[in-house]
Design a protein around this motif. Structure first.
Motif, PDB file in Angstrom:
ATOM      1  N   ASP A   9       0.837  -1.200   0.000  1.00 16.69           N
ATOM      2  CA  ASP A   9       0.000   0.000   0.000  1.00 16.69           C
ATOM      3  C   ASP A   9       0.870   1.247   0.000  1.00 16.69           C
ATOM      4  O   ASP A   9       1.948   1.282   0.606  1.00 16.69           O
ATOM      5  N   PHE A  10       0.368   2.289  -0.684  1.00 20.31           N
ATOM      6  CA  PHE A  10       1.002   3.603  -0.641  1.00 20.31           C
ATOM      7  C   PHE A  10       0.023   4.552   0.021  1.00 20.31           C
ATOM      8  O   PHE A  10      -1.160   4.592  -0.322  1.00 20.31           O
ATOM      9  N   PHE A  11       0.520   5.334   0.998  1.00 20.06           N
ATOM     10  CA  PHE A  11      -0.337   6.179   1.824  1.00 20.06           C
ATOM     11  C   PHE A  11      -0.150   7.645   1.437  1.00 20.06           C
ATOM     12  O   PHE A  11       0.891   8.244   1.702  1.00 20.06           O
ATOM     13  N   CYS A  12      -1.166   8.221   0.782  1.00 17.67           N
ATOM     14  CA  CYS A  12      -1.077   9.620   0.364  1.00 17.67           C
ATOM     15  C   CYS A  12      -1.206  10.577   1.536  1.00 17.67           C
ATOM     16  O   CYS A  12      -0.767  11.726   1.465  1.00 17.67           O
ATOM     17  N   SER A  13      -1.839  10.140   2.599  1.00 15.34           N
ATOM     18  CA  SER A  13      -1.916  10.891   3.850  1.00 15.34           C
ATOM     19  C   SER A  13      -1.878   9.873   4.983  1.00 15.34           C
ATOM     20  O   SER A  13      -2.146   8.681   4.767  1.00 15.34           O
ATOM     21  N   PRO A  14      -1.525  10.288   6.208  1.00 13.85           N
ATOM     22  CA  PRO A  14      -1.358   9.328   7.305  1.00 13.85           C
ATOM     23  C   PRO A  14      -2.562   8.413   7.495  1.00 13.85           C
ATOM     24  O   PRO A  14      -3.685   8.871   7.686  1.00 13.85           O
ATOM     25  N   GLY A  15      -2.304   7.114   7.387  1.00 12.53           N
ATOM     26  CA  GLY A  15      -3.350   6.127   7.626  1.00 12.53           C
ATOM     27  C   GLY A  15      -4.319   5.930   6.486  1.00 12.53           C
ATOM     28  O   GLY A  15      -5.234   5.107   6.583  1.00 12.53           O
ATOM     29  N   VAL A  16      -4.156   6.677   5.377  1.00 11.64           N
ATOM     30  CA  VAL A  16      -5.092   6.589   4.254  1.00 11.64           C
ATOM     31  C   VAL A  16      -4.351   6.062   3.022  1.00 11.64           C
ATOM     32  O   VAL A  16      -3.569   6.782   2.394  1.00 11.64           O
ATOM     33  N   ALA A  17      -4.597   4.784   2.686  1.00 10.65           N
ATOM     34  CA  ALA A  17      -3.975   4.192   1.505  1.00 10.65           C
ATOM     35  C   ALA A  17      -4.687   4.693   0.257  1.00 10.65           C
ATOM     36  O   ALA A  17      -5.913   4.755   0.199  1.00 10.65           O
ATOM     37  N   CYS A  18      -3.910   5.082  -0.746  1.00  9.18           N
ATOM     38  CA  CYS A  18      -4.502   5.635  -1.971  1.00  9.18           C
ATOM     39  C   CYS A  18      -4.163   4.813  -3.196  1.00  9.18           C
ATOM     40  O   CYS A  18      -4.439   5.224  -4.325  1.00  9.18           O
ATOM     41  N   GLY A  19      -3.550   3.659  -2.992  1.00  8.92           N
ATOM     42  CA  GLY A  19      -3.231   2.814  -4.126  1.00  8.92           C
ATOM     43  C   GLY A  19      -2.200   1.778  -3.758  1.00  8.92           C
ATOM     44  O   GLY A  19      -1.568   1.839  -2.702  1.00  8.92           O
ATOM     45  N   LEU A  24      19.097  10.970  -4.773  1.00 10.13           N
ATOM     46  CA  LEU A  24      18.860  11.310  -3.371  1.00 10.13           C
ATOM     47  C   LEU A  24      17.357  11.281  -3.130  1.00 10.13           C
ATOM     48  O   LEU A  24      16.591  11.904  -3.873  1.00 10.13           O
ATOM     49  N   LEU A  25      16.950  10.569  -2.098  1.00 12.80           N
ATOM     50  CA  LEU A  25      15.545  10.446  -1.730  1.00 12.80           C
ATOM     51  C   LEU A  25      15.316  11.157  -0.411  1.00 12.80           C
ATOM     52  O   LEU A  25      16.100  11.005   0.540  1.00 12.80           O
ATOM     53  N   PHE A  26      14.231  11.933  -0.334  1.00 13.05           N
ATOM     54  CA  PHE A  26      13.919  12.723   0.851  1.00 13.05           C
ATOM     55  C   PHE A  26      12.539  12.307   1.351  1.00 13.05           C
ATOM     56  O   PHE A  26      11.535  12.545   0.683  1.00 13.05           O
ATOM     57  N   LEU A  27      12.497  11.665   2.522  1.00 10.67           N
ATOM     58  CA  LEU A  27      11.237  11.223   3.120  1.00 10.67           C
ATOM     59  C   LEU A  27      10.891  12.165   4.275  1.00 10.67           C
ATOM     60  O   LEU A  27      11.537  12.135   5.324  1.00 10.67           O
ATOM     61  N   PRO A  28       9.882  13.034   4.105  1.00  9.97           N
ATOM     62  CA  PRO A  28       9.549  14.007   5.158  1.00  9.97           C
ATOM     63  C   PRO A  28       9.173  13.331   6.467  1.00  9.97           C
ATOM     64  O   PRO A  28       8.639  12.212   6.476  1.00  9.97           O
ATOM     65  N   TRP A  29       9.460  14.018   7.566  1.00  8.92           N
ATOM     66  CA  TRP A  29       9.049  13.509   8.872  1.00  8.92           C
ATOM     67  C   TRP A  29       7.531  13.391   8.904  1.00  8.92           C
ATOM     68  O   TRP A  29       6.814  14.369   8.673  1.00  8.92           O
ATOM     69  N   GLU A  30       7.058  12.208   9.180  1.00  8.78           N
ATOM     70  CA  GLU A  30       5.622  11.937   9.108  1.00  8.78           C
ATOM     71  C   GLU A  30       4.858  12.752  10.136  1.00  8.78           C
ATOM     72  O   GLU A  30       5.217  12.816  11.305  1.00  8.78           O
ATOM     73  N   GLY A  31       3.783  13.394   9.663  1.00  5.73           N
ATOM     74  CA  GLY A  31       2.905  14.137  10.555  1.00  5.73           C
ATOM     75  C   GLY A  31       3.341  15.541  10.881  1.00  5.73           C
ATOM     76  O   GLY A  31       2.576  16.310  11.474  1.00  5.73           O
ATOM     77  N   SER A  32       4.574  15.928  10.467  1.00  2.64           N
ATOM     78  CA  SER A  32       5.043  17.268  10.825  1.00  2.64           C
ATOM     79  C   SER A  32       5.598  18.065   9.653  1.00  2.64           C
ATOM     80  O   SER A  32       5.627  19.297   9.693  1.00  2.64           O
ATOM     81  N   VAL A  33       6.049  17.399   8.597  1.00  2.00           N
ATOM     82  CA  VAL A  33       6.638  18.076   7.437  1.00  2.00           C
ATOM     83  C   VAL A  33       6.050  17.469   6.171  1.00  2.00           C
ATOM     84  O   VAL A  33       5.880  16.252   6.078  1.00  2.00           O
ATOM     85  N   THR A  34       5.736  18.312   5.191  1.00  2.00           N
ATOM     86  CA  THR A  34       5.190  17.845   3.918  1.00  2.00           C
ATOM     87  C   THR A  34       6.265  17.847   2.834  1.00  2.00           C
ATOM     88  O   THR A  34       7.332  18.472   2.995  1.00  2.00           O
ATOM     89  N   ASP A  87       6.727   4.604   1.559  1.00  2.00           N
ATOM     90  CA  ASP A  87       5.342   4.241   1.258  1.00  2.00           C
ATOM     91  C   ASP A  87       4.394   5.420   1.435  1.00  2.00           C
ATOM     92  O   ASP A  87       3.191   5.257   1.574  1.00  2.00           O
ATOM     93  N   ARG A  88       4.961   6.623   1.422  1.00  2.00           N
ATOM     94  CA  ARG A  88       4.197   7.867   1.491  1.00  2.00           C
ATOM     95  C   ARG A  88       4.937   8.917   0.667  1.00  2.00           C
ATOM     96  O   ARG A  88       6.065   8.663   0.226  1.00  2.00           O
TER      97      ARG A  88
END
Length: 404
Positions: free
Chosen positions: A214-224, A260-270, A378-379
């Protein structure tokens, strides 16, 4: 086996209209080799890429994004060499180039340095098409410094076929058509830049670890659902407080180029905030903080296609390149004719990221017994295909959701 990870892009620029200007020297000087250009002069041009990244992502809010700021910079650099007056001043400032002698050497040295990456395929082609009725100045007419073609613009079908063939060849058939005969209506000048990139991971992803996820477009919400590639190995990594993101480097084999891959801090940075914080200084800081760490990573296998036309023109105007798109454009260094301006831009990009591409490499992977850190993309995340010699982004992107 699947194809190797790759990215490519062509850029086409159309120029027509009226302008005014005064004659000037356009060719590099005889003492060209004595013009001083430092590595910092070259790396400073990366600021254009980051500024453009911010503007373009605002033009396509909430969408996936992929483009090559380097390709756009290269194409605009040709317009810069043909510009004078205020048009030149704007291009100098936005492209981070100085006088033409220095700017020409920056472009040539950057292109030569990138060309040293022989283990990857990184091909660039710049070509300018002028109407055969125009009288070009000697520097451009000779073809000594630029790939100039004077053609019959009254035959748009033939011209479209020629340009599409050029782009198709440069991009190895991945972009077969970018213009239509109608693209040349009223035009007397057409500018094309094409960049093609293809690289194999230094440490390939084992295909046996790829599985649906699953890929989560927003926290806890799978979008595909995506095909998630898994890998366990040693990777350069940092948790950047400057960006509010985990940063992971995936190098390409025997090359100064990495993703280079940048994964934002979940819930605090977009992802938008990460892009807004990226600049020449913060990237240099982040790269210096990368540290080899044993990690298990999950990364979607993905392919993205992007076409930017009006969005790109608006972004460049917001950066300060305004005269080029108006009848005030001064492109008199190309020709004594006073009727050249930029009509618009077409920018098309494709990226394909997958496990490996070579059968031998897929068979040789190490699996550490204990993995202290797990990072799952996954986000939404940001990615750059970066030349680390100059910290120069060649391609930039945002992956927000699986393509429909």
């Amino acid at each position: 086996m699947k194809d190797t990870p790759l990215a490519l892009l062509p850029l086409v620029v159309l120029l027509i209209g009226s302008s005014s200007g005064s004659p000037s020297r356009t060719c590099p000087p005889d003492n060209f080799d004595k013009v001083n250009v430092t590595p910092e002069d070259i790396s400073r041009t990366s600021s254009f890429g980051f500024d453009l990244f911010k503007k373009i992502k605002d033009q396509v809010p909430g969408q996936n994004l992929f483009f090559s700021s380097y390709s756009i910079w290269s194409a605009l650099a040709i317009a810069y060499f043909g510009a004078e007056g205020k048009t030149l001043d704007q291009l100098q400032k936005v492209l981070r180039l100085g006088e033409k002698d220095k700017g020409y050497k920056i472009q040539r040295e950057l292109s030569a340095e990138l060309g040293k990456n022989t283990a990857v395929e990184l091909d660039e082609a710049n070509r300018a098409y002028f109407a055969d009725s125009l009288i070009l100045k000697e520097c451009f007419r000779s073809g000594e410094f630029y790939d100039i073609h004077q053609v019959d613009f009254s035959d748009p079908v033939r011209l479209a076929r020629e340009i599409n063939a050029f782009v198709n060849s440069t991009t190895r058939g991945l972009i077969q058509k970018i213009v239509e005969p109608s693209s040349f209506e009223g035009s007397r000048f057409f500018l094309v830049n094409a960049v093609y990139f293809k690289g194999t991971w230094q440490d390939p992803f084992p295909e046996v670890l790829t599985r649906p996820g699953d890929f989560f477009c927003s926290p806890g919400v799978a979008c595909g659902e995506v095909q998630m590639m898994g890998h366990s190995s040693f990777f350069n990594h940092t948790n950047s407080t400057h960006l509010g993101a985990e940063v992971l480097e995936l190098p390409y084999l025997d090359s100064s180029i990495s993703m280079l891959l940048f994964l934002p801090w979940e819930g605090s940075v977009t992802v938008d905030e990460v892009v807004d914080r990226l600049n020449h200084t913060t990237l240099k800081k982040v790269v210096s903080e990368l540290w080899e760490t044993r990690i298990f990573i999950d990364l979607p296998r993905f392919k993205m296609e992007q076409t930017l036309i009006r969005e790109l023109q608006r972004a460049l105007k917001e950066l300060g390149i305004t005269e080029l798109f108006s009848r005030k454009a001064d492109l008199s260094a190309f020709t004594n004719s006073n009727d050249l301006m930029m009509k618009g831009l077409i920018h098309k990009a494709v990226v394909d990221v997958n496990e490996n591409g070579t059968e031998a490499a897929a068979a040789t992977s190490l699996f550490p017994q204990s993995i202290p850190l797990v990072i799952s993309f996954d986000r939404p995340f940001v990615f750059l295909i970066l030349d680390k010699t100059f910290n120069l982004p060649i391609f930039s992107g945002i992956y927000r959701s699986p393509p429909v």
